[in-house]
Write a protein that holds these residues in place. Structure first.
Motif, PDB file in Angstrom:
ATOM      1  N   LEU A  94       0.853  -1.193   0.000  1.00 28.14           N
ATOM      2  CA  LEU A  94       0.000   0.000   0.000  1.00 28.14           C
ATOM      3  C   LEU A  94       0.887   1.241   0.000  1.00 28.14           C
ATOM      4  O   LEU A  94       2.007   1.211   0.511  1.00 28.14           O
ATOM      5  CB  LEU A  94      -0.908   0.002   1.231  1.00 28.14           C
ATOM      6  CG  LEU A  94      -1.933  -1.127   1.305  1.00 28.14           C
ATOM      7  CD1 LEU A  94      -2.748  -1.008   2.578  1.00 28.14           C
ATOM      8  CD2 LEU A  94      -2.846  -1.120   0.091  1.00 28.14           C
ATOM      9  N   PHE A  95       0.367   2.339  -0.559  1.00 28.24           N
ATOM     10  CA  PHE A  95       1.145   3.580  -0.596  1.00 28.24           C
ATOM     11  C   PHE A  95       1.064   4.264   0.757  1.00 28.24           C
ATOM     12  O   PHE A  95      -0.008   4.715   1.154  1.00 28.24           O
ATOM     13  CB  PHE A  95       0.635   4.487  -1.710  1.00 28.24           C
ATOM     14  CG  PHE A  95       0.640   3.805  -3.046  1.00 28.24           C
ATOM     15  CD1 PHE A  95       1.836   3.316  -3.574  1.00 28.24           C
ATOM     16  CD2 PHE A  95      -0.525   3.621  -3.755  1.00 28.24           C
ATOM     17  CE1 PHE A  95       1.848   2.662  -4.792  1.00 28.24           C
ATOM     18  CE2 PHE A  95      -0.518   2.963  -4.987  1.00 28.24           C
ATOM     19  CZ  PHE A  95       0.677   2.483  -5.488  1.00 28.24           C
ATOM     20  N   PRO A  96       2.181   4.367   1.470  1.00 29.38           N
ATOM     21  CA  PRO A  96       2.129   4.864   2.849  1.00 29.38           C
ATOM     22  C   PRO A  96       1.743   6.326   2.943  1.00 29.38           C
ATOM     23  O   PRO A  96       1.307   6.772   4.000  1.00 29.38           O
ATOM     24  CB  PRO A  96       3.547   4.636   3.375  1.00 29.38           C
ATOM     25  CG  PRO A  96       4.403   4.423   2.192  1.00 29.38           C
ATOM     26  CD  PRO A  96       3.529   3.958   1.065  1.00 29.38           C
ATOM     27  N   HIS A  97       1.895   7.092   1.856  1.00 32.23           N
ATOM     28  CA  HIS A  97       1.586   8.515   1.931  1.00 32.23           C
ATOM     29  C   HIS A  97       0.174   8.834   1.474  1.00 32.23           C
ATOM     30  O   HIS A  97      -0.189   9.993   1.381  1.00 32.23           O
ATOM     31  CB  HIS A  97       2.600   9.320   1.136  1.00 32.23           C
ATOM     32  CG  HIS A  97       2.690   8.929  -0.315  1.00 32.23           C
ATOM     33  ND1 HIS A  97       2.840   7.637  -0.736  1.00 32.23           N
ATOM     34  CD2 HIS A  97       2.639   9.663  -1.447  1.00 32.23           C
ATOM     35  CE1 HIS A  97       2.892   7.585  -2.050  1.00 32.23           C
ATOM     36  NE2 HIS A  97       2.771   8.810  -2.524  1.00 32.23           N
ATOM     37  N   TYR A 113      -4.358   6.242   7.298  1.00 28.55           N
ATOM     38  CA  TYR A 113      -3.191   5.880   6.488  1.00 28.55           C
ATOM     39  C   TYR A 113      -2.870   4.410   6.737  1.00 28.55           C
ATOM     40  O   TYR A 113      -3.202   3.868   7.790  1.00 28.55           O
ATOM     41  CB  TYR A 113      -2.010   6.774   6.859  1.00 28.55           C
ATOM     42  CG  TYR A 113      -2.163   8.156   6.296  1.00 28.55           C
ATOM     43  CD1 TYR A 113      -1.650   8.464   5.043  1.00 28.55           C
ATOM     44  CD2 TYR A 113      -2.864   9.142   6.981  1.00 28.55           C
ATOM     45  CE1 TYR A 113      -1.823   9.725   4.490  1.00 28.55           C
ATOM     46  CE2 TYR A 113      -3.037  10.401   6.447  1.00 28.55           C
ATOM     47  CZ  TYR A 113      -2.504  10.694   5.203  1.00 28.55           C
ATOM     48  OH  TYR A 113      -2.680  11.930   4.655  1.00 28.55           O
ATOM     49  N   GLN A 149      -0.437   2.765   7.748  1.00 23.43           N
ATOM     50  CA  GLN A 149       0.234   2.417   9.009  1.00 23.43           C
ATOM     51  C   GLN A 149      -0.731   2.311  10.174  1.00 23.43           C
ATOM     52  O   GLN A 149      -0.400   1.733  11.202  1.00 23.43           O
ATOM     53  CB  GLN A 149       1.287   3.467   9.387  1.00 23.43           C
ATOM     54  CG  GLN A 149       2.466   3.555   8.472  1.00 23.43           C
ATOM     55  CD  GLN A 149       2.136   4.384   7.241  1.00 23.43           C
ATOM     56  OE1 GLN A 149       0.988   4.690   6.957  1.00 23.43           O
ATOM     57  NE2 GLN A 149       3.149   4.717   6.486  1.00 23.43           N
ATOM     58  N   GLN A 150      -1.908   2.901   9.998  1.00 23.39           N
ATOM     59  CA  GLN A 150      -2.850   2.900  11.107  1.00 23.39           C
ATOM     60  C   GLN A 150      -3.803   1.708  11.041  1.00 23.39           C
ATOM     61  O   GLN A 150      -4.740   1.631  11.819  1.00 23.39           O
ATOM     62  CB  GLN A 150      -3.661   4.205  11.093  1.00 23.39           C
ATOM     63  CG  GLN A 150      -2.776   5.424  11.266  1.00 23.39           C
ATOM     64  CD  GLN A 150      -3.503   6.717  10.941  1.00 23.39           C
ATOM     65  OE1 GLN A 150      -4.116   6.830   9.878  1.00 23.39           O
ATOM     66  NE2 GLN A 150      -3.427   7.682  11.830  1.00 23.39           N
ATOM     67  N   VAL A 175       6.166  -1.274  -2.608  1.00 24.40           N
ATOM     68  CA  VAL A 175       5.361  -0.109  -2.962  1.00 24.40           C
ATOM     69  C   VAL A 175       5.575   0.245  -4.430  1.00 24.40           C
ATOM     70  O   VAL A 175       4.635   0.491  -5.185  1.00 24.40           O
ATOM     71  CB  VAL A 175       5.719   1.093  -2.063  1.00 24.40           C
ATOM     72  CG1 VAL A 175       5.075   2.357  -2.577  1.00 24.40           C
ATOM     73  CG2 VAL A 175       5.303   0.825  -0.630  1.00 24.40           C
ATOM     74  N   ALA A 220       3.941  -2.416  -6.565  1.00 21.77           N
ATOM     75  CA  ALA A 220       2.490  -2.263  -6.636  1.00 21.77           C
ATOM     76  C   ALA A 220       2.122  -1.151  -7.603  1.00 21.77           C
ATOM     77  O   ALA A 220       1.227  -1.302  -8.429  1.00 21.77           O
ATOM     78  CB  ALA A 220       1.928  -1.971  -5.248  1.00 21.77           C
ATOM     79  N   VAL A 241       4.715   8.697  -6.412  1.00 17.30           N
ATOM     80  CA  VAL A 241       5.023   7.780  -5.310  1.00 17.30           C
ATOM     81  C   VAL A 241       6.437   7.993  -4.759  1.00 17.30           C
ATOM     82  O   VAL A 241       6.614   8.292  -3.583  1.00 17.30           O
ATOM     83  CB  VAL A 241       4.854   6.307  -5.761  1.00 17.30           C
ATOM     84  CG1 VAL A 241       5.213   5.363  -4.622  1.00 17.30           C
ATOM     85  CG2 VAL A 241       3.431   6.070  -6.218  1.00 17.30           C
ATOM     86  N   LEU A 299       7.521  10.179  -1.306  1.00 16.65           N
ATOM     87  CA  LEU A 299       7.995   9.367  -0.184  1.00 16.65           C
ATOM     88  C   LEU A 299       9.418   9.732   0.213  1.00 16.65           C
ATOM     89  O   LEU A 299       9.786   9.671   1.379  1.00 16.65           O
ATOM     90  CB  LEU A 299       7.909   7.872  -0.529  1.00 16.65           C
ATOM     91  CG  LEU A 299       6.506   7.279  -0.485  1.00 16.65           C
ATOM     92  CD1 LEU A 299       6.516   5.835  -0.943  1.00 16.65           C
ATOM     93  CD2 LEU A 299       5.943   7.364   0.928  1.00 16.65           C
ATOM     94  N   LEU A 350       1.311  14.798   6.440  1.00 18.73           N
ATOM     95  CA  LEU A 350       1.243  13.346   6.292  1.00 18.73           C
ATOM     96  C   LEU A 350       0.903  12.665   7.604  1.00 18.73           C
ATOM     97  O   LEU A 350       1.016  11.466   7.743  1.00 18.73           O
ATOM     98  CB  LEU A 350       2.586  12.816   5.784  1.00 18.73           C
ATOM     99  CG  LEU A 350       2.947  13.266   4.380  1.00 18.73           C
ATOM    100  CD1 LEU A 350       4.276  12.697   3.977  1.00 18.73           C
ATOM    101  CD2 LEU A 350       1.883  12.828   3.399  1.00 18.73           C
ATOM    102  N   SER A 366       0.757  10.749  10.767  1.00 23.78           N
ATOM    103  CA  SER A 366       1.690   9.840  11.437  1.00 23.78           C
ATOM    104  C   SER A 366       2.468   8.977  10.455  1.00 23.78           C
ATOM    105  O   SER A 366       2.937   7.914  10.796  1.00 23.78           O
ATOM    106  CB  SER A 366       0.911   8.937  12.367  1.00 23.78           C
ATOM    107  OG  SER A 366      -0.007   8.212  11.605  1.00 23.78           O
ATOM    108  N   VAL A 367       2.558   9.427   9.208  1.00 24.19           N
ATOM    109  CA  VAL A 367       3.224   8.580   8.230  1.00 24.19           C
ATOM    110  C   VAL A 367       4.712   8.451   8.562  1.00 24.19           C
ATOM    111  O   VAL A 367       5.410   9.432   8.743  1.00 24.19           O
ATOM    112  CB  VAL A 367       3.068   9.165   6.818  1.00 24.19           C
ATOM    113  CG1 VAL A 367       3.854   8.342   5.828  1.00 24.19           C
ATOM    114  CG2 VAL A 367       1.620   9.177   6.444  1.00 24.19           C
ATOM    115  N   VAL A 387       7.636   8.176   7.259  1.00 25.87           N
ATOM    116  CA  VAL A 387       8.640   8.236   6.197  1.00 25.87           C
ATOM    117  C   VAL A 387       9.732   9.228   6.557  1.00 25.87           C
ATOM    118  O   VAL A 387       9.522  10.099   7.360  1.00 25.87           O
ATOM    119  CB  VAL A 387       8.041   8.627   4.827  1.00 25.87           C
ATOM    120  CG1 VAL A 387       7.352   7.447   4.204  1.00 25.87           C
ATOM    121  CG2 VAL A 387       7.103   9.784   4.957  1.00 25.87           C
TER     122      VAL A 387
END
Ligand SMILES: Nc1ncnc2c1ncn2[C@@H]1O[C@H](COP(=O)(O)OP(=O)(O)OP(=O)(O)O)[C@@H](O)[C@H]1O
Ligand SMILES: [Mg+2]
Lengths: 315, 246
Positions: free
Chosen positions: A86-89, A132, A134-135, B143, B146, B161, B165, B241, B243-244, B246
Motif C-alpha cells: 500500500l502507498f504509505p503517503h 493511512y 500504518q494505522q 510499494v 504495486a 510515489v 515518499l 502526512l 503519522s506517516v 517516512v
C-alpha cells in the motif's frame, strides 16, 4: 483466458521458472501452490510484464502480451502483491481509488466505488477511509490491498499470497469473502499460496509447482484422488486426504431431500446445503447424532443427512 | 501557523539589524574603543545580505536540481550501473574542505562571484545527493512494484510515489546543504565576492573587532533564520502526512 506456453525465466544461473505450460480459462480461479522459492511470484510477475521472460510466450485472450502496451495490460489486471504494497503517503480511500483515478473516472463515481468496495470487504468507510496504511491492522491492510486490486473491475486478478501472514480466523473470513465475491463477479484469477488448504478451498484448478516446473494441474478433487507424484502426495498430506475430500463436497450432494421444504425452527448452529460434508460429520460426532436436518438459504428445512450415508459415500 | 513564528521573528530581526546597524553605534564604541569608525559602511549591510543570500539561493537551487536529477538517474534501471560510483562520490566528497574547492576554483574562474558559486554548488550538491539516494533507496520495493504492477507509468511512479515518499529525506539534505553554504559563502569574501564575510575580513585586516562582530552576527542570524525556516517546512510536511513514518 491466460495461456503460458513453455515459459521460462532465469536469474543468472538460477532457473526460477522452467518451461511452464498453463492455461487459465476465463472466470476460473487457478491456484499456484508450492514451497517457498519454487517460482510462484515470478510466474505472476511475468503475466503482468513486471518481469520479462527468458523464453516462451504468454497470451491474454489470445494476444501475445509483449505486443501490448504494458500499462494498458496492467490496468486491466488487478494485482494484490505479496506484503500489501500500500502507498504509505496516501489514505485508504486514495489507495483504493488508484486505478480508477488513472483511468480518469469522474470524482463521484470513484467515491461511490471506494465506498462500495470497502463495504464489500467489511471495512467501515466512515471509520477507515481517511486512515493511512500504518494505522491499519495487518488484516485490514490486506483487505485494502484486495479492494485496490478490484477497484476498476479488471477482468483478471493476480493475487500473490493475499492472505499470508494472517491469523487463522481473519484468513478464513477473507477466504469466505473471496468465494462470495467470486460468485458475484467471476474474474479470471491466478492466486498464489503455499497453504494447500487455502488452495483446495478456493481453486477451480490447482497448479502444483516445484523448482520452477508445474508438477500437476488439475481440479482439487483430482489432485486429492490422484496425486501425480510423491511430492504432490506429501503436499496434500497423505493420511488427511479422506477428510480433505469431504470438505470439498457440499452437504447437498449426500442429503436425503424432503418431498417439499418444511417450515421449522432452525437453531443457532444450523447446517446449510452448501456446507461441507466434513462439517456435517463433525456436527454429528460432537452432538452425538445419527442425522441432522439441512436448511436452505430461506431458512426452510429441505432434507436430512445421515452418518451412514457419509461413511459409505462421503469420499 | 505557529510553526512559522520563530522563522518570522528571526527574519525580522535579521532585516532590522541589517538596515539599522548604526543604532547600535554606542554598543560597538564600547566594544572597540579608540576607533573613528565602528560601523562598517563600505557597503550597506542590506546589499551584502542580499548578495550573500543570492549566492546561497542560486547554489542551492542549482545544487538541488543537479543532485535530485542525478539521484533519480542512478536509481532508474538504465542508470543503475553508476549507482555505486555516485554513492561513493557523494560520501567521500564531503570530507573535502570547502576552502580547498575554492582554492581549486580560483585558477579556473578567476576572482569574484563565479568561483564561489561553483564551489557552493559542488559542495552543496553532496548532502542533497546523498539524501536523495537514501530517500529513494529507502522506499519499500513492494510499494514501487504495486505502483508499476497496477498500471502507473514509470514517470508517474516517480512523481506520485517515489518523490513524495523520499521528499522528507531530500528536504533534510537541502537543509544541511544550505546551512553549510551560508558559512561557506562568507569565505567568498577572501576572493572578491561581496558577502556578509566582507566586514569580517575587513575587521580582521584593520584590527577592528566591531566590524568582525557585525559580520558574524548577521551571518549567524541568517543561518538561524534559514534553519528555523527549514524546521518549519519539515514540521508542516510531517503534519500534512500525519503519522506517516517516512
Ligand atoms: N529479482 C531476482 N533476482 C534474482 N533471483 C530471483 C529474483 N526474483 C526471484 N529470484 C529467484 O527465483 C526463484 C523463485 O522466486 P519466487 O519469488 O518466484 O518464489 P516464490 O515461489 O514466490 O516463493 P515464496 O513462496 O517464498 O514467495 C527463487 O530461487 C528466487 O531466489
Ligand atoms: Mg512469492
Amino acid at each position: 483466458m491466460i495461456e503460458l506456453k513453455n515459459v521460462s525465466r532465469h536469474f543468472g544461473n538460477t532457473i526460477a521458472v522452467d518451461g511452464v505450460n498453463l492455461t487459465i480459462e476465463t472466470g476460473e480461479v487457478c491456484v499456484l501452490v508450492g514451497s517457498s522459492g519454487c517460482g510462484k511470484s515470478t510466474t505472476l510477475r511475468m503475466i503482468n510484464r513486471l518481469l520479462p521472460y527468458s523464453a516462451g510466450e504468454i497470451l491474454v485472450d489470445g494476444e501475445d502480451i509483449t505486443t501490448m502496451n504494458p500499462e494498458q495490460l496492467r490496468l486491466n489486471m488487478g494485482y494484490v502483491i505479496q506484503g500489501t504494497g500500500l502507498f504509505p503517503h496516501w489514505t485508504v480511500a486514495r489507495n483504493i481509488a488508484m486505478v480508477p483515478t488513472l483511468l480518469n473516472w469522474p470524482r463521484e463515481r470513484i467515491n461511490a466505488r471506494v465506498d462500495e468496495l470497502m463495504t464489500l470487504l467489511d471495512l467501515d468507510p466512515s471509520a477507515h477511509a481517511n486512515k493511512y496504511p500504518q494505522q491499519l491492522s495487518g488484516g485490514q491492510a490486506q483487505r485494502v490491498g484486495v479492494a485496490r486490486a478490484l477497484a476498476a473491475d479488471p477482468n483478471i486478478l493476480l493475487m500473490d499470497e493475499p492472505f499470508g501472514a494472517l491469523d487463522a480466523i481473519t484468513r478464513e473470513n477473507l477466504q469466505l469473502e473471496m468465494l462470495r465475491i467470486q460468485k458475484q463477479v467471476r474474474k479470471t484469477t491466478v492466486f498464489v499460496t503455499h497453504d494447500i488448504d487455502e488452495a483446495l478451498k478456493l481453486a477451480t484448478r490447482i497448479a502444483v509447482m516445484d523448482q520452477g516446473r508445474i508438477i500437476q494441474h488439475d481440479t482439487p478433487e483430482n489432485i486429492l484422488r490422484h496425486p501425480a507424484s510423491d511430492f504432490v502426495e506429501n503436499l496434500i498430506g497423505k493420511q488427511d486426504r479422506g477428510l480433505k475430500l469431504m470438505s470439498l463436497r457440499p452437504v447437498r450432494d449426500l442429503m436425503a431431500n424432503h418431498t417439499e421444504p418444511r417450515q421449522s425452527e432452525p437453531g443457532e448452529h444450523v447446517l446449510r446445503e452448501e456446507d461441507s460434508v466434513r462439517l456435517a460429520l463433525s456436527v454429528m460426532l460432537w452432538q452425538d447424532l445419527r442425522q441432522v436436518a439441512v436448511f436452505n438459504a430461506q431458512e426452510q428445512e429441505t432434507g436430512v443427512i445421515t452418518r451412514e450415508r457419509i461413511i459409505q459415500e462421503g469420499v | 501557523m505557529r510553526v512559522w513564528l520563530p522563522a518570522t521573528l528571526l527574519a525580522s530581526l535579521l532585516l532590522a539589524l541589517s538596515a539599522g546597524m548604526p543604532v547600535l553605534e554606542p554598543l560597538f564604541n564600547w566594544v572597540q574603543p579608540g576607533k573613528q569608525q565602528v560601523i562598517y559602511e563600505r557597503e550597506s549591510f542590506l546589499f551584502l545580505l542580499q548578495n550573500h543570500l543570492m549566492l546561497v539561493v542560486v547554489s542551492a537551487a542549482v545544487g538541488t536540481l543537479v543532485a535530485v536529477a542525478g539521484g533519480i538517474f542512478v536509481t532508474r534501471p538504465f542508470g543503475r550501473d553508476f549507482l555505486p560510483l555516485v554513492g561513493q562520490v557523494a560520501s567521500i566528497g564531503q570530507t573535502f574542505p570547502p576552502v580547498a574547492v575554492l582554492a581549486l576554483a580560483v585558477p579556473v574562474l578567476g576572482f569574484g562571484e563565479a568561483p564561489i558559486l561553483l564551489a557552493l554548488v559542488l559542495y552543496g550538491l553532496l548532502p542533497i545527493l546523498r539524501n536523495t539516494l537514501a530517500g529513494l533507496e529507502g522506499i519499500d520495493p513492494s510499494v514501487r512494484e504495486a505502483a508499476l504492477g497496477m498500471g502507473m507509468s514509470p514517470v508517474l511512479v516517480l512523481v506520485r510515489v517515489e518523490l513524495p515518499l523520499a521528499g522528507r529525506v531530500i528536504l533534510a539534505g537541502i537543509r544541511t546543504s544550505v546551512t553549510i553554504n551560508i558559512a561557506t559563502a562568507a569565505i567568498g569574501s577572501t576572493i572578491g565576492a561581496r558577502t556578509l564575510g566582507d566586514p569580517v575580513i575587513a575587521g580582521l585586516v584593520n584590527g577592528n573587532t566591531a566590524y568582525v562582530l557585525q559580520g558574524a552576527i548577521l551571518i549567524g542570524l541568517l543561518a538561524l533564520t534559514t534553519d528555523s525556516l527549514f524546521e518549519a517546512l519539515e514540521r508542516s510536511w510531517d503534519r500534512r502526512l500525519q503519522s506517516v513514518g517516512v
